[in-house]
Write a protein that holds these residues in place. Structure first.
Motif, mmCIF file in Angstrom:
data_model
loop_
_atom_site.group_PDB
_atom_site.id
_atom_site.type_symbol
_atom_site.label_atom_id
_atom_site.label_comp_id
_atom_site.label_asym_id
_atom_site.label_seq_id
_atom_site.Cartn_x
_atom_site.Cartn_y
_atom_site.Cartn_z
ATOM 1 N N VAL A 143 0.806 -1.219 0.000
ATOM 2 C CA VAL A 143 0.000 0.000 0.000
ATOM 3 C C VAL A 143 0.842 1.273 0.000
ATOM 4 C CG1 VAL A 143 -2.019 -1.082 1.038
ATOM 5 C CG2 VAL A 143 -0.262 -0.075 2.522
ATOM 6 N N GLN A 144 2.052 1.213 0.583
ATOM 7 C CA GLN A 144 2.882 2.412 0.672
ATOM 8 C C GLN A 144 3.649 2.717 -0.611
ATOM 9 O OE1 GLN A 144 3.174 -0.260 2.708
ATOM 10 N NE2 GLN A 144 2.785 0.361 4.837
ATOM 11 N N LEU A 145 3.751 1.729 -1.508
ATOM 12 C CA LEU A 145 4.666 1.861 -2.640
ATOM 13 C C LEU A 145 4.357 3.050 -3.562
ATOM 14 C CD1 LEU A 145 7.182 0.670 -3.895
ATOM 15 C CD2 LEU A 145 5.740 -0.869 -5.218
ATOM 16 N N PRO A 146 3.088 3.325 -3.911
ATOM 17 C CA PRO A 146 2.849 4.482 -4.780
ATOM 18 C C PRO A 146 3.346 5.797 -4.190
ATOM 19 C CG PRO A 146 0.941 3.041 -4.778
ATOM 20 C CD PRO A 146 1.859 2.532 -3.705
ATOM 21 N N LEU A 147 3.160 5.998 -2.873
ATOM 22 C CA LEU A 147 3.672 7.227 -2.263
ATOM 23 C C LEU A 147 5.195 7.225 -2.246
ATOM 24 C CD1 LEU A 147 3.035 9.914 -0.856
ATOM 25 C CD2 LEU A 147 3.258 8.703 1.323
ATOM 26 N N ILE A 148 5.799 6.073 -1.934
ATOM 27 C CA ILE A 148 7.260 5.995 -1.938
ATOM 28 C C ILE A 148 7.806 6.407 -3.300
ATOM 29 C CG2 ILE A 148 9.221 4.409 -1.801
ATOM 30 C CD1 ILE A 148 7.610 2.862 0.334
ATOM 31 N N GLN A 149 7.133 5.999 -4.375
ATOM 32 C CA GLN A 149 7.592 6.371 -5.709
ATOM 33 C C GLN A 149 7.541 7.886 -5.906
ATOM 34 O OE1 GLN A 149 8.931 4.238 -8.183
ATOM 35 N NE2 GLN A 149 9.588 6.296 -8.792
ATOM 36 N N THR A 150 6.498 8.539 -5.355
ATOM 37 C CA THR A 150 6.435 9.998 -5.486
ATOM 38 C C THR A 150 7.562 10.672 -4.712
ATOM 39 O OG1 THR A 150 4.958 10.472 -3.593
ATOM 40 C CG2 THR A 150 3.918 9.852 -5.694
ATOM 41 N N VAL A 151 7.950 10.076 -3.580
ATOM 42 C CA VAL A 151 9.076 10.624 -2.815
ATOM 43 C C VAL A 151 10.366 10.477 -3.617
ATOM 44 C CG1 VAL A 151 10.461 10.367 -0.727
ATOM 45 C CG2 VAL A 151 7.964 10.225 -0.589
ATOM 46 N N VAL A 152 10.565 9.306 -4.215
ATOM 47 C CA VAL A 152 11.736 9.094 -5.068
ATOM 48 C C VAL A 152 11.734 10.103 -6.216
ATOM 49 C CG1 VAL A 152 12.863 7.490 -6.649
ATOM 50 C CG2 VAL A 152 11.946 6.656 -4.471
ATOM 51 N N ASP A 153 10.575 10.303 -6.831
ATOM 52 C CA ASP A 153 10.478 11.263 -7.931
ATOM 53 C C ASP A 153 10.848 12.668 -7.470
ATOM 54 O OD1 ASP A 153 9.652 9.205 -9.561
ATOM 55 O OD2 ASP A 153 7.515 9.727 -9.456
ATOM 56 N N ALA A 154 10.366 13.052 -6.284
ATOM 57 C CA ALA A 154 10.676 14.383 -5.765
ATOM 58 C C ALA A 154 12.166 14.528 -5.483
ATOM 59 C CB ALA A 154 9.860 14.652 -4.497
ATOM 60 N N LEU A 155 12.767 13.498 -4.919
ATOM 61 C CA LEU A 155 14.193 13.568 -4.560
ATOM 62 C C LEU A 155 15.099 13.550 -5.783
ATOM 63 C CD1 LEU A 155 14.213 11.162 -1.476
ATOM 64 C CD2 LEU A 155 14.374 13.657 -1.450
ATOM 65 N N THR A 156 14.618 12.971 -6.865
ATOM 66 C CA THR A 156 15.446 12.887 -8.077
ATOM 67 C C THR A 156 15.062 13.929 -9.121
ATOM 68 O OG1 THR A 156 13.953 11.177 -8.973
ATOM 69 C CG2 THR A 156 15.909 10.423 -7.753
ATOM 70 N N GLY A 157 14.168 14.851 -8.741
ATOM 71 C CA GLY A 157 13.816 15.929 -9.652
ATOM 72 C C GLY A 157 12.876 15.541 -10.768
ATOM 73 N N HIS A 158 12.084 14.489 -10.574
ATOM 74 C CA HIS A 158 11.173 14.023 -11.620
ATOM 75 C C HIS A 158 9.701 14.210 -11.261
ATOM 76 C CE1 HIS A 158 14.932 11.816 -12.614
ATOM 77 N NE2 HIS A 158 14.519 12.037 -13.852
ATOM 78 N N GLY A 159 9.417 14.967 -10.224
ATOM 79 C CA GLY A 159 8.023 15.174 -9.839
ATOM 80 C C GLY A 159 7.932 15.689 -8.418
ATOM 81 N N GLU A 160 6.738 15.640 -7.861
ATOM 82 C CA GLU A 160 6.487 16.086 -6.500
ATOM 83 C C GLU A 160 5.715 15.012 -5.753
ATOM 84 O OE1 GLU A 160 4.446 19.770 -6.535
ATOM 85 O OE2 GLU A 160 6.085 20.888 -7.504
ATOM 86 N N SER A 161 5.852 15.016 -4.437
ATOM 87 C CA SER A 161 5.080 14.105 -3.599
ATOM 88 C C SER A 161 3.864 14.843 -3.048
ATOM 89 C CB SER A 161 5.922 13.571 -2.443
ATOM 90 O OG SER A 161 5.121 12.780 -1.572
ATOM 91 N N PRO A 162 2.704 14.194 -3.023
ATOM 92 C CA PRO A 162 1.508 14.859 -2.493
ATOM 93 C C PRO A 162 1.484 14.952 -0.979
ATOM 94 C CG PRO A 162 0.978 12.611 -3.096
ATOM 95 C CD PRO A 162 2.396 12.852 -3.550
ATOM 96 N N SER A 163 2.404 14.281 -0.298
ATOM 97 C CA SER A 163 2.413 14.297 1.163
ATOM 98 C C SER A 163 3.766 14.777 1.660
ATOM 99 C CB SER A 163 2.117 12.903 1.731
ATOM 100 O OG SER A 163 2.048 12.946 3.147
ATOM 101 N N ASN A 164 3.773 15.967 2.233
ATOM 102 C CA ASN A 164 5.021 16.539 2.745
ATOM 103 C C ASN A 164 4.789 17.139 4.127
ATOM 104 O OD1 ASN A 164 3.846 19.199 2.328
ATOM 105 N ND2 ASN A 164 4.311 18.926 0.156
ATOM 106 N N GLY A 165 5.793 17.755 4.665
ATOM 107 C CA GLY A 165 5.675 18.309 6.009
ATOM 108 C C GLY A 165 4.576 19.347 6.137
ATOM 109 N N GLN A 166 4.437 20.189 5.138
ATOM 110 C CA GLN A 166 3.440 21.259 5.224
ATOM 111 C C GLN A 166 2.014 20.709 5.148
ATOM 112 O OE1 GLN A 166 4.030 24.291 6.073
ATOM 113 N NE2 GLN A 166 6.251 24.043 6.039
#
Length: 216
Positions: free
Chosen positions: A185-208
Motif C-alpha cells: 500500500v505504501q509503494l505508490p507514495l514511496i515512488q512519489t518521494v523518489v520522484d521528488a528527490l530525483t527531480g522528476h516530480g512532486e510528492s503529495p504528502s510533505n511536512g506542510q
C-alpha cells in the motif's frame, strides 16, 4: 507526523535548515483507490460538492487493553485510535476537498479501558465550501468504516481502510466501482518521494500538508 505542535515545527525547521525534503507517510494520497475517488469528484460526476460525513467505529478490546499497545498510550502516540486512524481520514479529505479552515469537536474517554480518548465527534469547514461531520467511536458494538461525500447530483461512498468497491449514487442508480489496494500500500507514495528527490516530480504528502492534518 509527531505527538505535539512543537515537535512538528522542529521537524520542519530542521529540514528547512538542512535543505532537505520532509515527507510524511500519509500514503493514501497516492494509492490508486483514492486517486480514483479524486478523479470521480473532480470530474463532476456528483455535481458541485456540498458535504462529507465520516463514520469510523470499532468495538473496544475485551478484557485487558494492554494488547492495544502504543496506539492507546498518549506518551508514545500522542493520543488513541483517533490520532492513529482519524489522522489518515482527515489527511485524505485535505487532499480530496482542500484544507480545513475551521474545526471543532469533543474528545472523551467513555470506556475507561486505557488513557487515550475513545470517542471523538467533530465538525469541519473546508476551503472548498464543503461542510463535514465525523464520528470516531472506538467503544462501539460493531465495525464501521465509511466516508460519504454528497454533491448536488449524487453521492460517493467509500471506506478508508478496507477494499470494498466504491459506491457512486446518482439519479441513474448505484454503480459499484472496484478499487482494490495495491500489493504494497505504501509503494505508490514511496515512488512519489523518489520522484521528488530525483527531480522528476512532486510528492503529495510533505511536512506542510501533514502539519495541516495535525492541527485539525
Amino acid at each position: 507526523m509527531a505527538r505535539t505542535a512543537p515537535e512538528r515545527e522542529a521537524m520542519i525547521s530542521a529540514c528547512d535548515e538542512a535543505g532537505v525534503g520532509l515527507f510524511v507517510a500519509y500514503y493514501r494520497r497516492a494509492m490508486p483507490r483514492f486517486v480514483t475517488v479524486k478523479e470521480l469528484l473532480d470530474s463532476g460526476r456528483i455535481g458541485p460538492l456540498r458535504s462529507v460525513s465520516i463514520h469510523n467505529e470499532r468495538p473496544a478490546p475485551v478484557g485487558d487493553a494492554a494488547h492495544e499497545g502504543w496506539r492507546v498510550d498518549p506518551e508514545i502516540s500522542g493520543g488513541g485510535h483517533f490520532v492513529d486512524l482519524g489522522a489518515h481520514i482527515l489527511d485524505l479529505l485535505d487532499w480530496l476537498l482542500g484544507p480545513v479552515t475551521h474545526a471543532a469537536g469533543v474528545a472523551t474517554n467513555r470506556g475507561g479501558r486505557y488513557a487515550a480518548e475513545d470517542l471523538v465527534t467533530g465538525v469541519f469547514s473546508f476551503r472548498s465550501g464543503v461542510e463535514g461531520v465525523g464520528v470516531w467511536n472506538y467503544d462501539s458494538f460493531h465495525y464501521k468504516d465509511q466516508i460519504e461525500i454528497i454533491g448536488t447530483a449524487g453521492a460517493l461512498r467509500f471506506s478508508c481502510f478496507t477494499e470494498e468497491p466504491l459506491q457512486l449514487l446518482t439519479a441513474r442508480g448505484m454503480e459499484q466501482i472496484k478499487a482494490p489496494y495495491p500489493d504494497t500500500v505504501q509503494l505508490p507514495l514511496i515512488q512519489t518521494v523518489v520522484d521528488a528527490l530525483t527531480g522528476h516530480g512532486e510528492s503529495p504528502s510533505n511536512g506542510q500538508s501533514a502539519v495541516r492534518t495535525a492541527r485539525v
